[in-house]
Design a protein around this motif. Structure first.
Motif, mmCIF file in Angstrom:
data_model
loop_
_atom_site.group_PDB
_atom_site.id
_atom_site.type_symbol
_atom_site.label_atom_id
_atom_site.label_comp_id
_atom_site.label_asym_id
_atom_site.label_seq_id
_atom_site.Cartn_x
_atom_site.Cartn_y
_atom_site.Cartn_z
ATOM 1 N N TYR A 63 0.954 -1.064 -0.293
ATOM 2 C CA TYR A 63 -0.012 -0.330 0.181
ATOM 3 C C TYR A 63 0.567 0.921 -0.334
ATOM 4 O O TYR A 63 0.506 1.588 -0.510
ATOM 5 C CB TYR A 63 -0.968 -0.084 1.033
ATOM 6 C CG TYR A 63 -1.966 -0.875 0.247
ATOM 7 C CD1 TYR A 63 -3.288 -1.023 -0.463
ATOM 8 C CD2 TYR A 63 -2.477 -2.355 1.793
ATOM 9 C CE1 TYR A 63 -3.667 -1.633 0.011
ATOM 10 C CE2 TYR A 63 -3.872 -2.903 2.119
ATOM 11 C CZ TYR A 63 -4.695 -2.694 0.913
ATOM 12 O OH TYR A 63 -5.734 -3.497 0.959
ATOM 13 N N ALA A 66 2.095 1.938 -3.602
ATOM 14 C CA ALA A 66 1.214 1.968 -4.330
ATOM 15 C C ALA A 66 0.185 3.926 -4.417
ATOM 16 O O ALA A 66 0.490 4.165 -5.624
ATOM 17 C CB ALA A 66 0.300 1.123 -4.024
ATOM 18 N N GLU A 67 0.848 4.125 -2.679
ATOM 19 C CA GLU A 67 0.293 5.154 -2.726
ATOM 20 C C GLU A 67 1.234 6.359 -3.040
ATOM 21 O O GLU A 67 0.735 6.984 -4.128
ATOM 22 C CB GLU A 67 0.249 6.098 -1.474
ATOM 23 C CG GLU A 67 -1.338 4.771 -0.451
ATOM 24 C CD GLU A 67 -2.066 5.407 -1.033
ATOM 25 O OE1 GLU A 67 -2.131 7.610 -0.971
ATOM 26 O OE2 GLU A 67 -3.220 4.742 -1.291
ATOM 27 N N GLY A 71 -2.524 5.526 -5.390
ATOM 28 C CA GLY A 71 -2.624 4.948 -5.035
ATOM 29 C C GLY A 71 -3.062 3.359 -6.772
ATOM 30 O O GLY A 71 -4.039 2.995 -6.730
ATOM 31 N N ALA A 72 -2.270 3.154 -7.261
ATOM 32 C CA ALA A 72 -1.743 2.310 -8.534
ATOM 33 C C ALA A 72 -2.967 0.742 -8.266
ATOM 34 O O ALA A 72 -2.621 0.257 -6.932
ATOM 35 C CB ALA A 72 -0.046 1.948 -8.650
ATOM 36 N N LYS A 73 -2.670 -0.068 -8.748
ATOM 37 C CA LYS A 73 -2.858 -1.766 -8.275
ATOM 38 C C LYS A 73 -2.388 -2.289 -7.813
ATOM 39 O O LYS A 73 -0.977 -1.690 -7.967
ATOM 40 C CB LYS A 73 -4.187 -1.642 -9.864
ATOM 41 C CG LYS A 73 -4.911 -1.568 -10.861
ATOM 42 C CD LYS A 73 -6.473 -1.724 -9.295
ATOM 43 C CE LYS A 73 -7.123 -1.123 -10.167
ATOM 44 N NZ LYS A 73 -7.061 0.321 -10.217
ATOM 45 N N ARG A 106 -10.736 -9.537 -7.603
ATOM 46 C CA ARG A 106 -9.969 -8.287 -6.874
ATOM 47 C C ARG A 106 -11.029 -8.102 -5.230
ATOM 48 O O ARG A 106 -11.695 -8.438 -5.231
ATOM 49 C CB ARG A 106 -10.505 -7.320 -7.996
ATOM 50 C CG ARG A 106 -10.516 -5.675 -7.948
ATOM 51 C CD ARG A 106 -11.133 -5.001 -9.194
ATOM 52 N NE ARG A 106 -11.118 -3.527 -8.939
ATOM 53 C CZ ARG A 106 -11.253 -2.624 -9.799
ATOM 54 N NH1 ARG A 106 -11.999 -3.255 -10.640
ATOM 55 N NH2 ARG A 106 -11.039 -1.530 -9.407
ATOM 56 N N ARG A 107 -10.185 -7.233 -5.096
ATOM 57 C CA ARG A 107 -10.593 -6.595 -3.700
ATOM 58 C C ARG A 107 -9.840 -4.944 -3.344
ATOM 59 O O ARG A 107 -8.756 -5.219 -2.910
ATOM 60 C CB ARG A 107 -10.100 -7.272 -2.171
ATOM 61 C CG ARG A 107 -10.963 -6.534 -1.670
ATOM 62 C CD ARG A 107 -10.136 -7.708 0.555
ATOM 63 N NE ARG A 107 -8.812 -8.864 0.613
ATOM 64 C CZ ARG A 107 -7.858 -7.978 1.435
ATOM 65 N NH1 ARG A 107 -8.656 -5.652 1.274
ATOM 66 N NH2 ARG A 107 -6.863 -8.047 0.977
ATOM 67 N N GLY A 108 -11.104 -4.365 -4.215
ATOM 68 C CA GLY A 108 -10.218 -3.045 -3.541
ATOM 69 C C GLY A 108 -9.085 -2.860 -5.065
ATOM 70 O O GLY A 108 -10.283 -2.536 -6.030
ATOM 71 N N ASN A 109 -8.277 -2.143 -4.457
ATOM 72 C CA ASN A 109 -7.270 -1.930 -5.452
ATOM 73 C C ASN A 109 -6.450 -2.979 -5.617
ATOM 74 O O ASN A 109 -5.368 -2.724 -5.900
ATOM 75 C CB ASN A 109 -6.501 -0.454 -4.798
ATOM 76 C CG ASN A 109 -5.653 -0.833 -3.991
ATOM 77 O OD1 ASN A 109 -5.918 -1.211 -2.631
ATOM 78 N ND2 ASN A 109 -4.482 0.013 -3.669
ATOM 79 N N ILE A 110 -6.666 -3.998 -5.358
ATOM 80 C CA ILE A 110 -5.433 -5.466 -5.313
ATOM 81 C C ILE A 110 -6.376 -6.216 -6.222
ATOM 82 O O ILE A 110 -7.029 -6.465 -6.096
ATOM 83 C CB ILE A 110 -5.853 -6.315 -3.720
ATOM 84 C CG1 ILE A 110 -5.086 -5.041 -2.503
ATOM 85 C CG2 ILE A 110 -5.305 -7.353 -3.814
ATOM 86 C CD1 ILE A 110 -5.480 -5.932 -0.969
ATOM 87 N N ILE A 111 -5.465 -6.841 -7.220
ATOM 88 C CA ILE A 111 -6.206 -7.186 -8.322
ATOM 89 C C ILE A 111 -4.961 -8.578 -8.256
ATOM 90 O O ILE A 111 -3.534 -8.899 -7.594
ATOM 91 C CB ILE A 111 -5.582 -6.738 -9.111
ATOM 92 C CG1 ILE A 111 -4.229 -6.387 -10.045
ATOM 93 C CG2 ILE A 111 -6.867 -6.006 -9.337
ATOM 94 C CD1 ILE A 111 -3.811 -5.749 -11.175
#
Length: 227
Positions: A63, A66-67, A71-73, A106-111
């Motif tokens: 995270y 990603a921030e 806020g990337a995947k 997928r869950r939120g920005n987690i792929i």
């Protein structure tokens, strides 16, 4: 951007793993971040298992990076074996329907782009492509719940019950995910029909029509109350 987390558990072999990741990224011109976390220390401080503390440390690192990129995947490598293992782990420990959905794509920005493939399919692809990989030796320690399920239960099921046991469990988890989504939508629809939100100066209450609620199918009624 590749993110590799050294959990501070395996000493020199973990450092060698990290170097391997760095070198592979350099070959492919991929930016790489290696982050060190003293997971045993974190587990002791917060009264967690090493498994749990390690998972939290990994995702915290993911995270964080990603921030930096808006806020990337976050792409993680879970596969169908992991989904089957999660299904069994949650079933053994006790869960509702939602806990039996395995690992979602997928869950939120987690792929999870590899959740459609089994571990053996991934390993075959790597072998065919001539790509070497490293194995974390702690994956074979039965002290960890997931390892115990993987080696003492799933492997036995594949060898002695059905060679496609992993795929079958993963399929059930996927079907249940669809059922849970339908149930969620029906719950919301019925909730808004039979429940009234009552706002008060110092509290918030929900009033549900018992007459209508007691005529609902039990599974829907339970979900309405939980909502």
């Amino acid at each position: 951007v590749a993110v590799h987390v050294n959990h501070g558990i395996r000493g020199e072999t973990a450092e060698t793993d990290a170097q391997y990741v760095v070198e592979e990224c350099e070959k492919r011109c991929v930016e790489c971040r290696v982050i060190f976390c003293d997971v045993p220390k974190l587990a002791a401080e917060f009264g967690q298992s090493v498994e749990e503390a390690g998972r939290e440390a990994r995702y915290s690192a993911f995270y964080q990076v990603a921030e930096e990129f808006g806020g990337a995947k976050i792409a993680v490598a879970h596969n169908r074996n992991d989904s089957a293992e999660t299904f069994l782990s949650h079933a053994f420990r006790g869960t509702g329907l939602a806990g039996l959905c395995g690992i979602l794509p997928r869950r939120g920005n987690i792929i999870r782009p590899l959740v459609c493939a089994t571990r053996s399919e991934i390993e075959k692809y790597l072998a065919d492509a001539g790509i070497l990989y490293r194995t974390d030796e702690t994956n074979f320690l039965l002290d960890y719940t997931r390892n115990c399920i993987r080696h003492s239960i799933l492997n036995v099921a594949v060898e002695q019950v059905n060679a496609k046991a992993v795929e079958h469990l993963a399929n059930v988890a996927e079907e249940l995910a669809g059922v849970v989504e339908v149930l969620r939508r029906q719950t919301l629809e019925i909730y808004h029909k039979i429940a009234d939100d009552i706002e008060e100066p110092a509290a918030f209450r929900v009033q549900i029509s018992i007459h209508e609620w007691e005529h609902l199918p039990r599974v829907i009624g339970d979900e309405v109350l939980l909502y």
